[in-house]
Design a protein around this motif. Structure first.
Motif, PDB file in Angstrom:
ATOM      1  N   ARG A 127     -13.768   3.123 -11.074  1.00  0.00           N
ATOM      2  CA  ARG A 127     -13.486   1.689 -11.031  1.00  0.00           C
ATOM      3  C   ARG A 127     -14.533   1.009 -10.168  1.00  0.00           C
ATOM      4  O   ARG A 127     -14.962   1.562  -9.177  1.00  0.00           O
ATOM      5  N   ARG A 128     -14.894  -0.197 -10.533  1.00  0.00           N
ATOM      6  CA  ARG A 128     -15.827  -0.986  -9.710  1.00  0.00           C
ATOM      7  C   ARG A 128     -15.022  -1.718  -8.637  1.00  0.00           C
ATOM      8  O   ARG A 128     -14.147  -2.504  -8.945  1.00  0.00           O
ATOM      9  N   VAL A 129     -15.347  -1.418  -7.393  1.00  0.00           N
ATOM     10  CA  VAL A 129     -14.684  -2.096  -6.284  1.00  0.00           C
ATOM     11  C   VAL A 129     -15.729  -2.449  -5.237  1.00  0.00           C
ATOM     12  O   VAL A 129     -16.783  -1.828  -5.151  1.00  0.00           O
ATOM     13  N   THR A 130     -15.426  -3.446  -4.434  1.00  0.00           N
ATOM     14  CA  THR A 130     -16.364  -3.867  -3.393  1.00  0.00           C
ATOM     15  C   THR A 130     -15.630  -4.049  -2.077  1.00  0.00           C
ATOM     16  O   THR A 130     -14.433  -4.294  -2.040  1.00  0.00           O
ATOM     17  N   GLY A 131     -16.378  -3.931  -1.002  1.00  0.00           N
ATOM     18  CA  GLY A 131     -15.859  -4.211   0.331  1.00  0.00           C
ATOM     19  C   GLY A 131     -14.570  -3.495   0.665  1.00  0.00           C
ATOM     20  O   GLY A 131     -14.422  -2.300   0.457  1.00  0.00           O
ATOM     21  N   PHE A 132     -13.609  -4.268   1.175  1.00  0.00           N
ATOM     22  CA  PHE A 132     -12.339  -3.698   1.627  1.00  0.00           C
ATOM     23  C   PHE A 132     -11.464  -3.219   0.470  1.00  0.00           C
ATOM     24  O   PHE A 132     -10.532  -2.467   0.680  1.00  0.00           O
ATOM     25  N   ASP A 133     -11.767  -3.663  -0.739  1.00  0.00           N
ATOM     26  CA  ASP A 133     -10.994  -3.242  -1.908  1.00  0.00           C
ATOM     27  C   ASP A 133     -11.033  -1.739  -2.116  1.00  0.00           C
ATOM     28  O   ASP A 133     -10.126  -1.179  -2.699  1.00  0.00           O
ATOM     29  N   ILE A 134     -12.104  -1.092  -1.650  1.00  0.00           N
ATOM     30  CA  ILE A 134     -12.252   0.346  -1.893  1.00  0.00           C
ATOM     31  C   ILE A 134     -11.075   1.120  -1.317  1.00  0.00           C
ATOM     32  O   ILE A 134     -10.554   2.025  -1.950  1.00  0.00           O
ATOM     33  N   PHE A 135     -10.615   0.760  -0.127  1.00  0.00           N
ATOM     34  CA  PHE A 135      -9.518   1.498   0.488  1.00  0.00           C
ATOM     35  C   PHE A 135      -8.199   1.228  -0.231  1.00  0.00           C
ATOM     36  O   PHE A 135      -7.376   2.130  -0.381  1.00  0.00           O
ATOM     37  N   TYR A 136      -8.026   0.026  -0.698  1.00  0.00           N
ATOM     38  CA  TYR A 136      -6.833  -0.290  -1.488  1.00  0.00           C
ATOM     39  C   TYR A 136      -6.839   0.513  -2.791  1.00  0.00           C
ATOM     40  O   TYR A 136      -5.829   1.101  -3.173  1.00  0.00           O
ATOM     41  N   GLU A 137      -7.985   0.554  -3.467  1.00  0.00           N
ATOM     42  CA  GLU A 137      -8.091   1.285  -4.730  1.00  0.00           C
ATOM     43  C   GLU A 137      -7.935   2.785  -4.522  1.00  0.00           C
ATOM     44  O   GLU A 137      -7.293   3.472  -5.315  1.00  0.00           O
ATOM     45  N   LEU A 138      -8.514   3.323  -3.450  1.00  0.00           N
ATOM     46  CA  LEU A 138      -8.367   4.748  -3.157  1.00  0.00           C
ATOM     47  C   LEU A 138      -6.908   5.090  -2.870  1.00  0.00           C
ATOM     48  O   LEU A 138      -6.397   6.106  -3.346  1.00  0.00           O
ATOM     49  N   ASP A 139      -6.253   4.261  -2.084  1.00  0.00           N
ATOM     50  CA  ASP A 139      -4.853   4.495  -1.766  1.00  0.00           C
ATOM     51  C   ASP A 139      -3.999   4.468  -3.030  1.00  0.00           C
ATOM     52  O   ASP A 139      -3.132   5.315  -3.231  1.00  0.00           O
ATOM     53  N   LYS A 140      -4.261   3.511  -3.887  1.00  0.00           N
ATOM     54  CA  LYS A 140      -3.515   3.395  -5.143  1.00  0.00           C
ATOM     55  C   LYS A 140      -3.783   4.607  -6.036  1.00  0.00           C
ATOM     56  O   LYS A 140      -2.846   5.186  -6.602  1.00  0.00           O
ATOM     57  N   ALA A 141      -5.048   5.016  -6.128  1.00  0.00           N
ATOM     58  CA  ALA A 141      -5.402   6.156  -6.984  1.00  0.00           C
ATOM     59  C   ALA A 141      -4.783   7.452  -6.481  1.00  0.00           C
ATOM     60  O   ALA A 141      -4.220   8.226  -7.270  1.00  0.00           O
ATOM     61  N   ILE A 142      -4.861   7.703  -5.172  1.00  0.00           N
ATOM     62  CA  ILE A 142      -4.309   8.960  -4.657  1.00  0.00           C
ATOM     63  C   ILE A 142      -2.783   8.976  -4.808  1.00  0.00           C
ATOM     64  O   ILE A 142      -2.197  10.015  -5.101  1.00  0.00           O
ATOM     65  N   THR A 143      -2.153   7.827  -4.651  1.00  0.00           N
ATOM     66  CA  THR A 143      -0.703   7.743  -4.853  1.00  0.00           C
ATOM     67  C   THR A 143      -0.339   8.095  -6.290  1.00  0.00           C
ATOM     68  O   THR A 143       0.593   8.867  -6.535  1.00  0.00           O
ATOM     69  N   GLN A 144      -1.075   7.543  -7.247  1.00  0.00           N
ATOM     70  CA  GLN A 144      -0.801   7.823  -8.658  1.00  0.00           C
ATOM     71  C   GLN A 144      -1.007   9.292  -8.986  1.00  0.00           C
ATOM     72  O   GLN A 144      -0.180   9.903  -9.679  1.00  0.00           O
ATOM     73  N   VAL A 145      -2.089   9.875  -8.502  1.00  0.00           N
ATOM     74  CA  VAL A 145      -2.363  11.291  -8.784  1.00  0.00           C
ATOM     75  C   VAL A 145      -1.319  12.189  -8.124  1.00  0.00           C
ATOM     76  O   VAL A 145      -0.806  13.130  -8.745  1.00  0.00           O
ATOM     77  N   MET A 146      -0.966  11.890  -6.869  1.00  0.00           N
ATOM     78  CA  MET A 146       0.037  12.703  -6.178  1.00  0.00           C
ATOM     79  C   MET A 146       1.396  12.604  -6.864  1.00  0.00           C
ATOM     80  O   MET A 146       2.089  13.615  -7.006  1.00  0.00           O
ATOM     81  N   ASP A 147       1.769  11.401  -7.296  1.00  0.00           N
ATOM     82  CA  ASP A 147       3.030  11.237  -8.022  1.00  0.00           C
ATOM     83  C   ASP A 147       3.005  12.014  -9.328  1.00  0.00           C
ATOM     84  O   ASP A 147       3.963  12.691  -9.686  1.00  0.00           O
ATOM     85  N   TYR A 148       1.896  11.925 -10.042  1.00  0.00           N
ATOM     86  CA  TYR A 148       1.775  12.602 -11.336  1.00  0.00           C
ATOM     87  C   TYR A 148       1.848  14.123 -11.183  1.00  0.00           C
ATOM     88  O   TYR A 148       2.504  14.808 -11.955  1.00  0.00           O
ATOM     89  N   LEU A 149       1.185  14.648 -10.155  1.00  0.00           N
ATOM     90  CA  LEU A 149       1.152  16.099  -9.941  1.00  0.00           C
ATOM     91  C   LEU A 149       2.349  16.604  -9.136  1.00  0.00           C
ATOM     92  O   LEU A 149       2.486  17.806  -8.933  1.00  0.00           O
ATOM     93  N   HIS A 150       3.182  15.689  -8.657  1.00  0.00           N
ATOM     94  CA  HIS A 150       4.359  16.036  -7.850  1.00  0.00           C
ATOM     95  C   HIS A 150       3.955  16.839  -6.610  1.00  0.00           C
ATOM     96  O   HIS A 150       4.524  17.888  -6.321  1.00  0.00           O
ATOM     97  N   ILE A 151       2.958  16.329  -5.895  1.00  0.00           N
ATOM     98  CA  ILE A 151       2.521  16.961  -4.653  1.00  0.00           C
ATOM     99  C   ILE A 151       2.765  15.988  -3.508  1.00  0.00           C
ATOM    100  O   ILE A 151       2.863  14.780  -3.710  1.00  0.00           O
ATOM    101  N   GLU A 152       2.880  16.525  -2.303  1.00  0.00           N
ATOM    102  CA  GLU A 152       3.232  15.709  -1.153  1.00  0.00           C
ATOM    103  C   GLU A 152       2.063  15.392  -0.231  1.00  0.00           C
ATOM    104  O   GLU A 152       2.187  14.544   0.641  1.00  0.00           O
ATOM    105  N   VAL A 153       0.948  16.088  -0.393  1.00  0.00           N
ATOM    106  CA  VAL A 153      -0.197  15.892   0.484  1.00  0.00           C
ATOM    107  C   VAL A 153      -1.456  15.791  -0.365  1.00  0.00           C
ATOM    108  O   VAL A 153      -1.625  16.544  -1.314  1.00  0.00           O
TER     109      VAL A 153
END
Length: 87
Positions: free
Chosen positions: A21-47
């Motif tokens: 995804r194209r992100v700039t500035g502070f958006d990168i941390f928001y996008e990373l947080d959103k992406a890791i949450t989605q992947v962790m939820d999908y894989l049913h992992i806690e860390v």
């Protein structure tokens, strides 16, 4: 749904969740947080952790740790490309 068909669906879902995804500035941390949450939820992992590489470098640096584990998942905050499972 057959096992092979389910596997293909799972792979497609992960591709969508982790697509660049194209992100700039502070958006990168928001996008990373959103992406890791989605992947962790999908894989049913806690860390989970996210390591990023600067364009001109060969070192991966930990930028986001998510989960209940009090210590880092891989116990290091940076890896050289080709070093260990992360690199």
């Amino acid at each position: 749904m057959g096992q092979a068909k389910q596997r293909r669906a799972d792979i497609q879902a992960l591709k969508i969740l982790t697509k660049p995804r194209r992100v700039t500035g502070f958006d990168i941390f928001y996008e990373l947080d959103k992406a890791i949450t989605q992947v962790m939820d999908y894989l049913h992992i806690e860390v989970g952790e996210v390591f990023l590489r600067q364009e001109d470098g060969n070192v991966l640096r930990l930028v986001l740790h998510r989960g209940r584990n009090s210590g880092d998942l891989w116990r290091r905050s940076e890896y050289r490309l080709g070093d260990g499972l992360v690199g």
